[in-house]
Design an enzyme around this catalytic site. Structure first.
Site, mmCIF file in Angstrom:
data_model
loop_
_atom_site.group_PDB
_atom_site.id
_atom_site.type_symbol
_atom_site.label_atom_id
_atom_site.label_comp_id
_atom_site.label_asym_id
_atom_site.label_seq_id
_atom_site.Cartn_x
_atom_site.Cartn_y
_atom_site.Cartn_z
ATOM 1 N N ASP A 190 -1.337 -2.496 -5.303
ATOM 2 C CA ASP A 190 -1.542 -1.392 -5.225
ATOM 3 C C ASP A 190 -0.773 -0.766 -4.217
ATOM 4 O O ASP A 190 0.171 -1.737 -4.460
ATOM 5 C CB ASP A 190 -2.384 -1.122 -3.983
ATOM 6 C CG ASP A 190 -3.070 -0.066 -3.595
ATOM 7 O OD1 ASP A 190 -3.436 1.367 -3.739
ATOM 8 O OD2 ASP A 190 -3.037 -0.117 -2.232
ATOM 9 N N PHE A 191 0.265 0.495 -4.118
ATOM 10 C CA PHE A 191 1.037 0.765 -3.923
ATOM 11 C C PHE A 191 0.629 1.128 -2.762
ATOM 12 O O PHE A 191 1.679 0.821 -1.336
ATOM 13 C CB PHE A 191 1.846 1.773 -4.894
ATOM 14 C CG PHE A 191 3.393 2.160 -3.776
ATOM 15 C CD1 PHE A 191 4.257 1.514 -4.715
ATOM 16 C CD2 PHE A 191 3.888 3.408 -3.021
ATOM 17 C CE1 PHE A 191 5.383 1.907 -4.304
ATOM 18 C CE2 PHE A 191 4.594 3.108 -2.367
ATOM 19 C CZ PHE A 191 5.706 2.844 -3.105
ATOM 20 N N ASP A 192 0.510 2.005 -1.980
ATOM 21 C CA ASP A 192 0.169 2.340 -0.291
ATOM 22 C C ASP A 192 -0.575 2.075 0.454
ATOM 23 O O ASP A 192 -1.870 1.535 -0.316
ATOM 24 C CB ASP A 192 0.088 4.059 -0.833
ATOM 25 C CG ASP A 192 0.643 5.372 -1.142
ATOM 26 O OD1 ASP A 192 2.121 4.886 -0.061
ATOM 27 O OD2 ASP A 192 0.256 5.580 -1.512
ATOM 28 N N ASP A 194 -6.040 -2.745 -0.218
ATOM 29 C CA ASP A 194 -5.816 -2.762 0.974
ATOM 30 C C ASP A 194 -7.464 -1.855 1.417
ATOM 31 O O ASP A 194 -7.203 -2.380 2.440
ATOM 32 C CB ASP A 194 -4.872 -2.158 1.578
ATOM 33 C CG ASP A 194 -4.744 -0.499 0.925
ATOM 34 O OD1 ASP A 194 -4.637 0.132 2.640
ATOM 35 O OD2 ASP A 194 -4.234 -0.435 0.887
#
Length: 261
Positions: free
Chosen positions: A24-26, A211
């Protein structure tokens, strides 16, 4: 500091023939910021990801394929992540996909879906205009209400009003994350996206880190031998947990080290 059990599990991936590392990024690689377009990965994580994805050639030994699996649409993901061409990309929770071999997979909406998207966008526009700091993000298959820049009370009120506005829409897929609510007219999730990444890469073993509650769909698809890492608090089906983005950097550096020994 990484939990000892995670270190041991990571080191055990050294000899995996073909490993897919999907992230995942953010909230995993990049801290949350007020304006989504300003987000950038922590430098250490970006460098470790580049190490993981560079230097492997088919037939030369263990291979590592890297991927980003995000709720962002592809244009936004490319803007903030600046991924190398060889990195596989999944955007809009699985609705948009990219591989170096095929390029972007186009997403085409039916006439009914386009009309529904316009209706949903109008409903959420009304919510965003009613609360200071609320904003909309437009995607090919949906629209996202962001309330991170609202006061806590206004943010909760905006999300509650959005839920009410969308309650009667049976063909709208509503997903909530951290200070966001997304309404999509294409029913996909990160589990679908991770399955596609596994298939298109041909990897036998998968690492996934995320997250948010939307990442649980991806965690639920992991198989024996795979490795899931939850970042931060909250219930999860991932086998391992780290507390911060700096821990993600440490994890990726360890993984890059064992994969390039």
């Amino acid at each position: 500091m990484l939990p000892p059990e995670l270190r041991t599990a990571t080191e055990a991936l050294a000899e995996v023939d073909h490993l897919l590392v999907a992230l995942d990024f953010d909230g995993t690689l990049a801290p949350f910021v007020g304006r989504p377009e300003d987000a950038r990965a922590l430098p250490g994580s970006a460098e470790a990801l580049a190490r993981l994805g560079g230097g492997d050639a088919p037939g030369s030994g263990p291979r590592t394929t890297t991927a980003l699996l995000s709720g962002r649409h592809l244009e936004s993901l490319r803007l903030v992540a600046s991924p190398p061409e060889e990195v596989l990309l999944v955007g809009s929770h699985g609705a948009e996909r990219y591989s170096p071999e095929t390029g972007d997979e186009p997403l085409t909406l039916s006439g009914a879906q386009e009309a529904l998207l316009a209706e949903v966008t109008a409903a959420l526009r009304g919510v965003s205009e009613a609360f200071a700091g609320a904003r909309l993000e437009h995607k090919p298959s949906g629209v996202v209400l962001h309330v991170r820049q609202c006061s806590p009370a206004d943010g909760e009120a905006a999300l509650a009003r959005a839920r009410t506005a969308l309650a009667g829409e049976r063909d709208v897929h509503v997903t909530e994350g951290k200070a966001v609510l997304e309404a999509a007219v294409v029913r996909v999730d990160k589990g679908v996206g991770l399955d596609w990444l596994r298939s298109v890469s041909g990897a036998g073993t998968v690492v996934f880190a995320g997250d948010d509650v939307t990442d649980e769909h991806a965690f639920s698809t992991l198989r024996p031998g795979d490795l899931g890492v939850k970042v931060g608090d909250g219930e999860t089906s991932a086998a391992f947990r780290v507390g911060s983005l700096e821990d993600v950097t440490e994890f990726l550096n360890l993984l890059a080290s064992v994969r390039t020994l």
